[in-house]
Design a protein around this motif. Structure first.
Motif, PDB file in Angstrom:
ATOM      1  N   ARG A  27      39.255  68.860  23.035  1.00 33.58           N
ATOM      2  CA  ARG A  27      39.792  67.535  22.714  1.00 33.58           C
ATOM      3  C   ARG A  27      40.921  67.629  21.687  1.00 33.58           C
ATOM      4  O   ARG A  27      40.824  68.348  20.695  1.00 33.58           O
ATOM      5  CB  ARG A  27      38.682  66.626  22.209  1.00 33.58           C
ATOM      6  N   THR A  28      41.955  66.874  21.936  1.00 35.62           N
ATOM      7  CA  THR A  28      43.129  66.908  21.059  1.00 35.62           C
ATOM      8  C   THR A  28      43.494  65.518  20.551  1.00 35.62           C
ATOM      9  O   THR A  28      44.610  65.304  20.074  1.00 35.62           O
ATOM     10  CB  THR A  28      44.324  67.501  21.815  1.00 35.62           C
ATOM     11  N   ASP A  29      42.538  64.584  20.664  1.00 33.38           N
ATOM     12  CA  ASP A  29      42.846  63.210  20.268  1.00 33.38           C
ATOM     13  C   ASP A  29      42.146  62.815  18.973  1.00 33.38           C
ATOM     14  O   ASP A  29      42.037  61.636  18.656  1.00 33.38           O
ATOM     15  CB  ASP A  29      42.457  62.237  21.386  1.00 33.38           C
ATOM     16  N   ALA A  30      41.651  63.797  18.209  1.00 35.99           N
ATOM     17  CA  ALA A  30      40.998  63.504  16.937  1.00 35.99           C
ATOM     18  C   ALA A  30      41.124  64.716  16.031  1.00 35.99           C
ATOM     19  O   ALA A  30      41.253  65.853  16.501  1.00 35.99           O
ATOM     20  CB  ALA A  30      39.524  63.151  17.155  1.00 35.99           C
ATOM     21  N   ASN A  31      41.067  64.486  14.726  1.00 37.29           N
ATOM     22  CA  ASN A  31      41.209  65.597  13.782  1.00 37.29           C
ATOM     23  C   ASN A  31      39.874  66.085  13.246  1.00 37.29           C
ATOM     24  O   ASN A  31      39.844  66.943  12.356  1.00 37.29           O
ATOM     25  CB  ASN A  31      42.108  65.193  12.607  1.00 37.29           C
ATOM     26  N   ASN A  32      38.764  65.547  13.765  1.00 34.92           N
ATOM     27  CA  ASN A  32      37.460  65.947  13.258  1.00 34.92           C
ATOM     28  C   ASN A  32      36.630  66.670  14.300  1.00 34.92           C
ATOM     29  O   ASN A  32      35.423  66.836  14.138  1.00 34.92           O
ATOM     30  CB  ASN A  32      36.685  64.730  12.749  1.00 34.92           C
ATOM     31  N   VAL A  33      37.249  67.116  15.390  1.00 43.69           N
ATOM     32  CA  VAL A  33      36.503  67.846  16.407  1.00 43.69           C
ATOM     33  C   VAL A  33      36.363  69.308  15.981  1.00 43.69           C
ATOM     34  O   VAL A  33      37.189  69.822  15.225  1.00 43.69           O
ATOM     35  CB  VAL A  33      37.200  67.745  17.782  1.00 43.69           C
ATOM     36  N   PRO A  34      35.319  70.007  16.425  1.00 46.41           N
ATOM     37  CA  PRO A  34      35.065  71.380  15.965  1.00 46.41           C
ATOM     38  C   PRO A  34      36.035  72.385  16.557  1.00 46.41           C
ATOM     39  O   PRO A  34      35.764  73.045  17.563  1.00 46.41           O
ATOM     40  CB  PRO A  34      33.624  71.635  16.424  1.00 46.41           C
ATOM     41  N   VAL A  35      37.188  72.474  15.936  1.00 41.22           N
ATOM     42  CA  VAL A  35      38.230  73.432  16.291  1.00 41.22           C
ATOM     43  C   VAL A  35      38.414  74.410  15.126  1.00 41.22           C
ATOM     44  O   VAL A  35      38.194  75.605  15.266  1.00 41.22           O
ATOM     45  CB  VAL A  35      39.554  72.707  16.621  1.00 41.22           C
ATOM     46  N   ASP A  71      49.496  69.490  28.044  1.00 43.63           N
ATOM     47  CA  ASP A  71      48.558  70.104  27.111  1.00 43.63           C
ATOM     48  C   ASP A  71      47.804  71.175  27.892  1.00 43.63           C
ATOM     49  O   ASP A  71      46.857  70.870  28.614  1.00 43.63           O
ATOM     50  CB  ASP A  71      47.606  69.047  26.552  1.00 43.63           C
ATOM     51  N   THR A  72      48.212  72.414  27.765  1.00 43.59           N
ATOM     52  CA  THR A  72      47.623  73.473  28.584  1.00 43.59           C
ATOM     53  C   THR A  72      46.182  73.776  28.198  1.00 43.59           C
ATOM     54  O   THR A  72      45.436  74.338  29.004  1.00 43.59           O
ATOM     55  CB  THR A  72      48.447  74.765  28.477  1.00 43.59           C
ATOM     56  N   ILE A  73      45.766  73.436  26.992  1.00 41.10           N
ATOM     57  CA  ILE A  73      44.374  73.631  26.599  1.00 41.10           C
ATOM     58  C   ILE A  73      43.479  72.632  27.319  1.00 41.10           C
ATOM     59  O   ILE A  73      42.440  72.992  27.872  1.00 41.10           O
ATOM     60  CB  ILE A  73      44.204  73.498  25.071  1.00 41.10           C
ATOM     61  N   ARG A  74      43.894  71.402  27.345  1.00 36.36           N
ATOM     62  CA  ARG A  74      43.025  70.331  27.830  1.00 36.36           C
ATOM     63  C   ARG A  74      43.235  70.001  29.307  1.00 36.36           C
ATOM     64  O   ARG A  74      42.328  69.483  29.955  1.00 36.36           O
ATOM     65  CB  ARG A  74      43.271  69.076  26.988  1.00 36.36           C
ATOM     66  N   CYS A  75      44.393  70.283  29.839  1.00 40.11           N
ATOM     67  CA  CYS A  75      44.751  69.775  31.165  1.00 40.11           C
ATOM     68  C   CYS A  75      44.884  70.845  32.235  1.00 40.11           C
ATOM     69  O   CYS A  75      45.200  70.516  33.387  1.00 40.11           O
ATOM     70  CB  CYS A  75      46.060  68.982  31.082  1.00 40.11           C
ATOM     71  N   TRP A  76      44.644  72.112  31.883  1.00 38.26           N
ATOM     72  CA  TRP A  76      44.817  73.162  32.880  1.00 38.26           C
ATOM     73  C   TRP A  76      43.740  74.220  32.669  1.00 38.26           C
ATOM     74  O   TRP A  76      43.861  75.105  31.823  1.00 38.26           O
ATOM     75  CB  TRP A  76      46.200  73.794  32.767  1.00 38.26           C
ATOM     76  N   VAL A  77      42.662  74.155  33.460  1.00 37.91           N
ATOM     77  CA  VAL A  77      41.582  75.132  33.372  1.00 37.91           C
ATOM     78  C   VAL A  77      40.745  75.036  34.646  1.00 37.91           C
ATOM     79  O   VAL A  77      40.585  73.959  35.223  1.00 37.91           O
ATOM     80  CB  VAL A  77      40.712  74.898  32.117  1.00 37.91           C
ATOM     81  N   ASP A  78      40.220  76.166  35.095  1.00 36.77           N
ATOM     82  CA  ASP A  78      39.369  76.190  36.284  1.00 36.77           C
ATOM     83  C   ASP A  78      37.964  75.697  35.931  1.00 36.77           C
ATOM     84  O   ASP A  78      37.585  75.644  34.750  1.00 36.77           O
ATOM     85  CB  ASP A  78      39.280  77.610  36.835  1.00 36.77           C
ATOM     86  N   ALA A 133      47.007  70.558  20.476  1.00 39.59           N
ATOM     87  CA  ALA A 133      48.103  69.587  20.459  1.00 39.59           C
ATOM     88  C   ALA A 133      48.062  68.688  19.227  1.00 39.59           C
ATOM     89  O   ALA A 133      49.074  68.081  18.860  1.00 39.59           O
ATOM     90  CB  ALA A 133      48.061  68.738  21.729  1.00 39.59           C
ATOM     91  N   TYR A 134      46.895  68.598  18.576  1.00 40.37           N
ATOM     92  CA  TYR A 134      46.785  67.783  17.362  1.00 40.37           C
ATOM     93  C   TYR A 134      47.263  68.556  16.135  1.00 40.37           C
ATOM     94  O   TYR A 134      47.435  68.006  15.066  1.00 40.37           O
ATOM     95  CB  TYR A 134      45.333  67.336  17.175  1.00 40.37           C
ATOM     96  N   GLY A 135      47.464  69.872  16.295  1.00 40.59           N
ATOM     97  CA  GLY A 135      47.903  70.709  15.182  1.00 40.59           C
ATOM     98  C   GLY A 135      46.789  71.464  14.495  1.00 40.59           C
ATOM     99  O   GLY A 135      47.030  72.156  13.501  1.00 40.59           O
ATOM    100  N   LEU A 136      45.552  71.367  15.023  1.00 40.45           N
ATOM    101  CA  LEU A 136      44.425  72.076  14.433  1.00 40.45           C
ATOM    102  C   LEU A 136      44.406  73.515  14.921  1.00 40.45           C
ATOM    103  O   LEU A 136      44.625  73.797  16.101  1.00 40.45           O
ATOM    104  CB  LEU A 136      43.112  71.390  14.793  1.00 40.45           C
ATOM    105  N   THR A 137      44.128  74.452  14.016  1.00 38.06           N
ATOM    106  CA  THR A 137      44.044  75.865  14.360  1.00 38.06           C
ATOM    107  C   THR A 137      42.595  76.235  14.646  1.00 38.06           C
ATOM    108  O   THR A 137      41.686  75.862  13.900  1.00 38.06           O
ATOM    109  CB  THR A 137      44.562  76.736  13.210  1.00 38.06           C
ATOM    110  N   TYR A 138      42.372  76.963  15.723  1.00 41.94           N
ATOM    111  CA  TYR A 138      41.029  77.444  16.054  1.00 41.94           C
ATOM    112  C   TYR A 138      40.656  78.586  15.114  1.00 41.94           C
ATOM    113  O   TYR A 138      41.335  79.624  15.090  1.00 41.94           O
ATOM    114  CB  TYR A 138      40.978  77.926  17.500  1.00 41.94           C
TER     115      TYR A 138
END
Length: 613
Positions: free
Chosen positions: A87-95, A415-422, A563-568
């Motif tokens: 998810r890239t629509d919040a800054n509090n997700v576990p990334v 958004d290749t993280i969220r929109c492109w995966v098998d 896409a939100y700018g959070l680093t994993y």
């Protein structure tokens, strides 16, 4: 036959703050309410309560929780090599796990389900302890009924503690009924807890039956759990013995022939059959050891969210502007299944659980015949075609397969993280009972099945160095999937984990199993597949869990930003989760240790080698 709707129960209150209110435990609200004093005095009343414990397994793992759009099981995958939060629509997700996963953080809802797991698991332990206490004074027709009720309660207590000690490590070990608020708990050593669980199941599993209604705990499920506990203790011979009691019980076997609703469809196969919702509870499905049931026709299910598995796993490819054609036009129409039949056929995902390259590609390189990764069962983004009706007559790309880049090398995915995966369509193909839902609705789900028992026994053989036997067990699972058999020289703990990833995605609690194996390496000092050795005294700073994830994921070890700018980010101490500050600080008459590596662990005291009184 499929079991009917059961009643709920709520007994006593555990002093840990998050367990103080029965009304907050589950959503939807219970169908009925009754107390131990007026219900748990007969075999029928006690059995109803064990059915409720089965229902709770469904809720605490596979359903979105109250106040969250995501089920707890996702957190088991975010803390693994198999997936990250997409998810890239919040800054509090576990990334950014380093910054976010702390004892003082609000780790529930969309910020991970760490605190919810603590709450739900201890609730089930409290209820199981209540049954064990009341079982001593209830009225029965015979002694076998009492032993059965106790065995069911021991199973549910062991199932929950197995998860707790591989999520948090040392935790309070409560084995008696709690009838009033308490604030005097102390931490017990993980190994002490596991040894007691082993003893409980060894003494009680024989009193369970394999002739039970689907959705209830079978004897095979108890021995399967015992095999896991024996592995966790490093007792590999005992793990093999427990697994043998399941594999050789004459009741359960791997499903290798076509069955169920699509068995006459020549375009499908046995892997497809095994994972279709309508087939999981069928009497002919002999692979089931323990399953949680869900039926939309039940009143209590209609107000819940269902599994929502399509929403969690599928990429967010349907939304306008997320995927473009090479000539710069929108590939799909969102929220309209007439204009976008993929919504009805596959679902509308938001990719909360974004699988890694390891899960979608690396584990599938042994052969190209594996049905679990075959066309029809497994979906690749390039299997989809641009289908926006507005493209007809205006773009040459209408009806052509998706591509990630145009001829200029420009990315066509927002958004290749969220929109492109098998994704594994054979597992996410869960029917939607609601119109315009496209999320994956109400369905039964596997908890334990025989394929995992073979892999547990294979793992025990690997630890013992008996690789020929391990290969034979792994190949039982692989051959059913049409995959090439592996040789003894290919066998390793890493290969077992890979096979578990191929076979048990969204069934096993992946983080728990990785942590369990990390503990075994640390306890035994056996050199790991990566050539390193580990020890328990450095477990929070050096462990196999962290090293495996860092060696396989393309997120936590690469400085990737979403896409939100959070680093994993991830740290070695994430092998275990923090215990909420609210639980430790309000336990004013006792002392609950904090998980090593997190704020407050410097105040830990020696954990007990016995349960709490």
């Amino acid at each position: 036959m499929k079991s009917i709707k059961v009643k709920t129960f709520c007994a006593g209150a555990l002093g840990l703050v998050m367990l103080a209110s029965c009304s907050d435990w589950l959503d939807p609200k219970p169908l009925s309410f009754f107390t131990p004093e007026n219900t748990f005095d007969t075999y029928a009343g006690l059995k109803s309560a064990t059915d409720m414990l089965n229902r709770d397994v469904r809720y605490f793992d596979f359903y979105p929780t109250s106040g969250s759009a995501e089920p707890c099981i996702l957190s088991e995958y975010w803390f693994s090599e198999m997936a990250v939060n997409g998810r890239t629509d919040a800054n509090n997700v576990p990334v950014d796990l380093t910054a976010l996963i702390t004892p003082s953080a609000s780790l529930s809802g969309n910020t991970s389900q760490i605190n919810n797991y603590w709450t739900y698991l201890y609730k089930g332990i409290k209820d199981a302890n209540t049954l064990l206490n009341r079982a001593t004074t209830a009225q029965y027709e015979n002694e076998e009924q009492r032993k059965e009720v106790e065995a069911l309660a021991y199973f549910h207590r062991a199932y929950r503690y197995y998860r707790l000690v591989h999520q948090y490590g040392d935790v309070p070990f409560i084995v008696n009924e709690v009838t009033s608020p308490r604030y005097d708990f102390y931490t017990t050593k993980r190994e002490v807890i596991l040894k007691q669980l082993k003893e409980d199941l060894e003494n009680s599993a024989a009193y369970l039956s394999n002739s039970v209604y689907v959705g209830q705990v079978s004897q095979a499920a108890a021995y399967h759990l015992l095999a896991k506990i024996n592995l966790a203790l490093g007792d590999f011979d005992a793990a093999i013995e427990a697994a043998n009691k399941v594999i050789n019980d004459g009741v359960h076997y791997l499903m290798t022939d076509r069955f169920g609703v699509d068995k006459n469809d020549p375009t499908k196969n046995v892997i497809w059959d095994l994972h279709q919702s309508e087939n999981k509870h069928l009497p002919e499905n002999k692979e089931v050891l323990y399953i949680v049931l869900d039926d939309y026709a039940q009143t209590d299910a209609r107000s819940a969210a269902g599994l929502e598995i399509k929403r969690q796993i599928l990429p967010w490819f349907t939304a306008s502007g997320k995927v473009s054609t090479p000539d710069g036009k929108s590939a799909f129409v969102d929220n309209n299944e007439t204009k976008n039949p993929y919504l009805l056929e596959y679902g509308r995902g938001v990719c909360s659980l974004r699988q890694t390259w390891y899960a979608t590609h690396m584990i599938w390189t042994l052969d190209d015949t594996d049905l679990r990764h075959a066309p029809g069962n497994w979906m690749k983004m390039t299997d989809l075609k641009y289908n926006n009706p507005a493209l007809k007559g205006t773009s040459e790309w209408y009806g052509k397969p998706l591509q990630m880049y145009n001829d200029k090398g420009e990315c066509l995915i927002a958004d290749t993280i969220r929109c492109w995966v098998d994704w594994p369509h054979y597992k996410t193909n869960v029917a939607d009972q609601k119109a315009n839902w496209w999320r994956g609705g109400w369905a039964d789900w596997y908890v334990f099945r025989l394929a995992e028992t073979y892999l547990l026994r294979a793992e025990a053989y690997v630890w013992k160095g008996e690789k020929n036997l391990a290969a034979a067990d792994i190949n039982k699972v692989r051959e059913r999937a049409g995959a090439r058999p592996i040789t003894a020289s290919e066998v390793s703990i890493s290969q077992v984990l890979d096979e578990r990833a191929r076979e048990l995605f969204y069934e096993e609690p992946r983080k728990c199993e990785l942590t369990r194996i990390a503990y075994i390496y640390a306890k035994t000092g056996i050199p790991a597949d990566n050539g390193k050795t580990y020890s328990l005294d450095k477990f929070s700073t050096e462990n196999y869990f962290y090293d495996r994830i860092m060696s396989l994921t393309e997120f936590y070890n690469k400085g990737v930003k979403n896409a939100y700018g959070l680093t994993y980010t991830m740290q070695p101490y994430h092998v275990l989760w923090p215990i909420a500050l609210k639980a430790t600080s309000t336990n004013v008459e006792g002392h609950i240790n904090q998980t090593p590596g997190y704020d407050g662990w410097e105040n830990n005291i020696e954990p007990m080698d016995r349960p709490n009184d």
